[in-house]
Motif scaffolding. Structure first.
Motif, PDB file in Angstrom:
ATOM      1  N   ASP A  79       0.824  -1.209   0.000  1.00 55.88           N
ATOM      2  CA  ASP A  79       0.000   0.000   0.000  1.00 55.88           C
ATOM      3  C   ASP A  79       0.856   1.257   0.000  1.00 55.88           C
ATOM      4  OD1 ASP A  79      -2.249  -1.570   0.061  1.00 55.88           O
ATOM      5  OD2 ASP A  79      -2.412  -1.542   2.251  1.00 55.88           O
ATOM      6  N   GLU A  80       2.068   1.143   0.514  1.00 53.44           N
ATOM      7  CA  GLU A  80       2.953   2.300   0.630  1.00 53.44           C
ATOM      8  C   GLU A  80       4.196   2.074  -0.229  1.00 53.44           C
ATOM      9  OE1 GLU A  80       5.067   4.855   4.271  1.00 53.44           O
ATOM     10  OE2 GLU A  80       3.759   3.135   4.691  1.00 53.44           O
ATOM     11  N   ASP A  81       4.677   3.117  -0.894  1.00 54.70           N
ATOM     12  CA  ASP A  81       5.860   3.010  -1.758  1.00 54.70           C
ATOM     13  C   ASP A  81       7.121   3.213  -0.910  1.00 54.70           C
ATOM     14  OD1 ASP A  81       7.713   2.932  -3.748  1.00 54.70           O
ATOM     15  OD2 ASP A  81       6.912   4.616  -4.903  1.00 54.70           O
ATOM     16  N   PHE A  82       7.470   2.164  -0.150  1.00 56.52           N
ATOM     17  CA  PHE A  82       8.631   2.253   0.745  1.00 56.52           C
ATOM     18  C   PHE A  82       9.925   2.502  -0.026  1.00 56.52           C
ATOM     19  CE2 PHE A  82       5.718  -0.422   3.307  1.00 56.52           C
ATOM     20  CZ  PHE A  82       5.663   0.360   4.444  1.00 56.52           C
ATOM     21  N   TYR A  83      10.035   1.895  -1.183  1.00 55.76           N
ATOM     22  CA  TYR A  83      11.271   2.020  -1.972  1.00 55.76           C
ATOM     23  C   TYR A  83      11.557   3.485  -2.304  1.00 55.76           C
ATOM     24  CZ  TYR A  83      14.508   1.589  -5.901  1.00 55.76           C
ATOM     25  OH  TYR A  83      15.584   1.723  -6.742  1.00 55.76           O
ATOM     26  N   SER A  84      10.556   4.191  -2.800  1.00 55.81           N
ATOM     27  CA  SER A  84      10.747   5.607  -3.148  1.00 55.81           C
ATOM     28  C   SER A  84      11.025   6.450  -1.912  1.00 55.81           C
ATOM     29  CB  SER A  84       9.511   6.140  -3.877  1.00 55.81           C
ATOM     30  OG  SER A  84       9.345   5.469  -5.110  1.00 55.81           O
TER      31      SER A  84
END
Length: 649
Positions: A79-84
């Motif tokens: 759900d969350e774009d941790f990588y970015s």
């Protein structure tokens, strides 16, 4: 960055340990004036290197996808774009820039002479302790493999080799090459698949070393045999005894070759309470030659303990299959050494071998590392011939030939396929899984019936059915699973099999945690005081008086070792074992259970290890897609040992 790591922990992407280590580093750096970038990068890398070690890696290669795709976030649908978010907090700098940014950070060293929790070295990031272990192993090997021309004494070596049998049917007898090599080195690795004669080769080496001592008028060498687990040690003892009996040398000479084998922990005197070995650099082992079997199971720190316990003059001979699974803990020492095998030998070693053996082996001209001249690869399998499906299957797996390996099941009688029913035939996923699990459980009940019938007969008349006979029957069959948890994992399958065996009247218990007669167990805790070690297999059987005892395959005073159930250390039921736990074992019929959907743990190394546990028959439970995905996947453990071997001084 810490709050981001908290959310990663909540998503079960990183562990509590990964997070806590990063939190500790953040606490330490607060007393220094670091930029926001330096602080965020230090926190991030602390979690990443901790995570990396838990994947079995000893170092993080800054050029690798593990560095550019931290925690595998690019491939995860979240759900969350941790990588970015991570890239934003570290200002999008590349892995090769990390070292420069952290040049003066207290938690990171850039020079091995300066100790810090983490170390940048050879464009890799380490925990300092892991680099130190690798460095010690590399320096030991560099010293041990140095060719000593004076030690070779060509004429003496020729005389010794002439007293040993050679396989003249092979164009090059690689066993003879291994013996000639080992006579000149303080370190030798002998690798090869099942049936290539690793144990026979080491017996030849030990006989040759003792014959050489005789010729020189010296005392016999003090030799010890060891293996990582109790099961592997028992097998080594059996193999050495059988091999030695086939040689036509004097009883006096044979008596100089030990047949008893110890676990490495017992050999080193490792205290299970604090992991400190009795034997170390200050108190080395009293031996001249150490032979270690199943060395692929040895992790980085255990290998370091071994070399620390050896005198500088001692010889180390290790046996293993470089294509098997690596150790459960971090490190893949044999795998790293195995990468040098394809390099070939140096011109000087090939010249020596030609003089000693008469074999003309093409030399590699680009000056391979010295370690190459201590590596012996046995190529010819005496167990698996052209008619062996097991042999062909293991080769195709190693070559990552997914389609060809699957097609082999229709061509050979010694490899069986029980293909799972397709999910399309069921209205619900749970019913699909349950149907296929029942296939596995029913097969286990039928195949284990033979040994359990013997247990019942021993219960009625203990004198007529020996413990050895029951063990021999039990060891004809073993079920292996790729997984520990889940419907197709060992934990649930062991419970399901036990319940079904009870329903069939083959065993009796009120709860499957009971120590009931016929129960197979695997020890998971070292207890030296009871002569029981992790990996040992036991069976709960009636003794001569009808009382329940736990019997093991190891012998004490020529009798099966046994204890009362109330003295049992930690153990798990062993109708089904993980493939990892099966290393060091062989079974006439091996059954491998794969899940119905793919898992990251399925790799060609795992499949190869499982298939090569089988001596005569192999049965697979799988579907085509999962099998092929496993064959095409390969373990990518990162380590700097190979680089350190080349650079070690």
């Amino acid at each position: 960055m810490l709050s981001l790591l908290v959310r990663l922990k909540e998503q079960n992407i990183i562990s509590e340990l990964n997070y806590q280590f990063a939190k500790m580093i953040d606490h330490k750096q607060q007393t220094y004036s670091y930029t926001a970038l330096q602080q965020n990068l230090a926190i991030f890398l602390s979690a990443l290197i901790s995570y990396n070690v838990m994947q079995g890696n000893t170092a993080l290669d800054l050029h690798s996808t593990l560095a550019s795709n931290p925690f595998g976030l690019k491939n995860k649908k979240l759900d969350e774009d941790f990588y970015s978010e991570i890239l934003q907090k570290i200002e999008n700098i590349t892995p090769l820039e990390w070292q420069l940014v952290l040049q003066n950070h207290i938690a990171f060293s850039h020079d091995p002479s300066q100790v810090a929790p983490m170390l940048f070295q050879n464009e890799m990031l380490y925990f300092y302790r892991y680099w130190q272990s690798e460095n010690r192993i590399a320096n030991y090997l560099k010293q041990a493999v140095t060719f000593d021309q004076k030690n070779a004494k060509s004429e003496l070596v020729k005389q010794v080799l002439a007293q040993l049998p050679s396989d003249n049917e092979q164009q090059i007898d690689w066993q003879t090459v291994a013996v000639a090599t080992a006579l000149t080195k303080n370190f030798t690795l002998i690798t090869g698949g099942p049936g290539t004669g690793k144990t026979t080769t080491v017996v030849k080496i030990l006989l040759a070393l003792q014959l050489k001592q005789q010729q020189l008028g010296l005392e016999p060498l003090k030799i010890k045999l060891a293996a990582p687990t109790g099961k592997a040690a028992a097998r080594l003892k059996e193999s050495i005894t059988d091999s030695l009996a086939r040689f036509n040398h004097s009883d006096e000479l044979k008596a100089q070759i030990p047949t008893n084998a110890l676990t490495l922990h017992r050999l080193l005197g490792v205290n299970p309470m604090h992991d400190t070995p009795k034997y170390n650099r200050d108190n080395p082992l009293f031996l001249d030659v150490l032979v270690i079997d199943e060395a692929s199971m040895i992790d980085l720190f255990l290998m370091e303990k071994v070399i620390n316990a050896l005198k500088p003059t001692a010889r180390l001979i290790i046996l293993g299959d470089k294509d098997q699974l690596a150790s459960v803990e971090a490190g893949a020492v044999i795998g790293e050494l195995g990468t040098f095998i394809t390099n070939g030998y140096s011109p000087s070693h090939c010249q020596y071998l030609a003089e000693i053996t008469g074999y003309e082996i093409p030399a590699l001209q680009n000056n391979p590392p010295e370690i190459c001249d201590s590596l012996c690869h046995l190529r010819y399998s005496r167990r698996f011939d052209e008619n062996s499906g097991i042999g062909h299957l293991s080769q195709q797996i190693n070559g990552q030939q997914a389609i060809k390996s699957w097609q082999l099941f229709a061509k050979f009688n010694d490899i069986n396929l029980i293909e799972y029913q397709a999910s399309t035939q069921f209205s619900e996923k749970s019913k699909w899984i349950e149907y296929n699990v029942k296939q596995v459980v029913n097969q286990a009940v039928e195949l284990y019936r033979a040994y359990l019938d013997l247990v019942k007969q021993r219960t009625q008349n203990p004198e007529n059915i020996s413990v050895k006979r029951i063990f021999d029957t039990f060891n004809q069959i073993r079920f292996l699973s790729a997984l520990r948890v889940g419907e197709f994992g060992v934990e649930k399958l062991n419970d399901r099999i036990a319940d079904t065996l009870r329903q069939k009247g083959l065993i009796t218990f009120n709860h499957n945690r009971e120590n009931y007669l016929g129960k197979p167990i695997m020890i998971t805790e070292n207890t030296p005081q009871s002569h029981i070690y992790s990996g040992d297999i036991g069976l709960i059987l009636p003794d001569e008086q009808g009382n329940a005892r736990v019997y093991f395959e190891t012998q004490i005073n020529d009798k099966p070792h046994s204890i009362t159930p109330n003295r049992l250390p930690s153990y798990e039921t062993a109708y089904v074992m993980t493939v990892h736990k099966s290393q060091g074992s062989e079974f006439a019929h091996t059954v491998l259970i794969l899940p119905v959907t793919n898992s990251p743990i399925l790799t060609k190394e795992l499949l190869y290890t499982a298939v090569t546990r089988a001596k005569t028959t192999f049965t697979l439970f799988s579907n085509e897609k999962v099998w092929k995905q496993g064959v095409m996947s390969k373990i990518q453990r990162q380590s700097g040992l190979a680089i350190q071997l080349v650079n070690a001084k």
